[in-house]
Design an enzyme around this catalytic site. Sequence first.
Site, PDB file in Angstrom:
ATOM      1  N   SER A 186       0.605  -1.307   0.048  1.00 48.06           N
ATOM      2  CA  SER A 186       0.047   0.002  -0.092  1.00 48.06           C
ATOM      3  C   SER A 186       0.845   1.290   0.021  1.00 48.06           C
ATOM      4  O   SER A 186       0.325   2.298  -0.486  1.00 48.06           O
ATOM      5  CB  SER A 186      -1.036  -0.009   1.181  1.00 48.06           C
ATOM      6  OG  SER A 186      -0.313   0.233   2.370  1.00 48.06           O
ATOM      7  N   HIS A 199       0.856   4.649   6.851  1.00 50.22           N
ATOM      8  CA  HIS A 199       0.376   5.211   5.791  1.00 50.22           C
ATOM      9  C   HIS A 199       0.866   6.760   5.873  1.00 50.22           C
ATOM     10  O   HIS A 199       1.265   7.094   6.952  1.00 50.22           O
ATOM     11  CB  HIS A 199      -1.183   5.077   5.493  1.00 50.22           C
ATOM     12  CG  HIS A 199      -1.445   4.114   4.994  1.00 50.22           C
ATOM     13  ND1 HIS A 199      -2.702   3.616   4.880  1.00 50.22           N
ATOM     14  CD2 HIS A 199      -0.818   3.123   4.432  1.00 50.22           C
ATOM     15  CE1 HIS A 199      -3.052   2.417   4.282  1.00 50.22           C
ATOM     16  NE2 HIS A 199      -1.684   1.985   3.878  1.00 50.22           N
ATOM     17  N   ASP A 232      -8.044   6.416   4.227  1.00 51.96           N
ATOM     18  CA  ASP A 232      -8.084   5.188   5.314  1.00 51.96           C
ATOM     19  C   ASP A 232      -9.243   5.057   6.024  1.00 51.96           C
ATOM     20  O   ASP A 232      -9.308   4.367   7.114  1.00 51.96           O
ATOM     21  CB  ASP A 232      -6.691   5.193   6.245  1.00 51.96           C
ATOM     22  CG  ASP A 232      -5.626   5.042   5.489  1.00 51.96           C
ATOM     23  OD1 ASP A 232      -5.591   4.428   4.301  1.00 51.96           O
ATOM     24  OD2 ASP A 232      -4.513   5.201   6.118  1.00 51.96           O
TER      25      ASP A 232
END
Length: 172
Positions: free
Chosen positions: A49, A90, A115
């Site tokens: 990701s 992230h 998210d």
Amino acid sequence: MVAALGNPRQAAAQILNFALILSTAFMMWKGLGVLADSPSPIVVVLSGSMEPAFQRGDLLVLWNRNLFAETEVGEVVVYNVKDKDIPIVHRVVRKFGSGDDAKLLTKGDNNVADDTELYARGQDYLARKDIIGSVVGYVPFVGYVTIMLSEHPWLKTVMLGLMGVMVVLQRE
């Protein structure tokens, strides 16, 4: 090998040596956690990701900057989600407010959407308390050992067995 098992003093010394190695590694981990002000100062990237910034298997070094500076947009953070065991790596894409009341929105670089679907039920944003730390460095591919051990649990047994055999066979 028979001589090592036959001498209780030597066997006890080898067992204590093995325990010393494990306890030293544990103390180093905890010391790094205190220094970085993070419960998990080192994490492994488990998915794609965050590509191209970080690849699966990269080892990330974290620092909890919240004591000294604000978490800013563009910063790569690792955060925990309530009732989930695995921390998420992230990038902060939006920030609302400042200080302890700041609300953060994150997104993986390789993901299409933010998210919000990953957050806990009823949670729209992250709070500063959710962040484990900010990424300050990384070592490529070193984390594949961790990934292999988690994907193939039998490897843990083999590895511990090999370590035990090495301790028994070690000569002082």
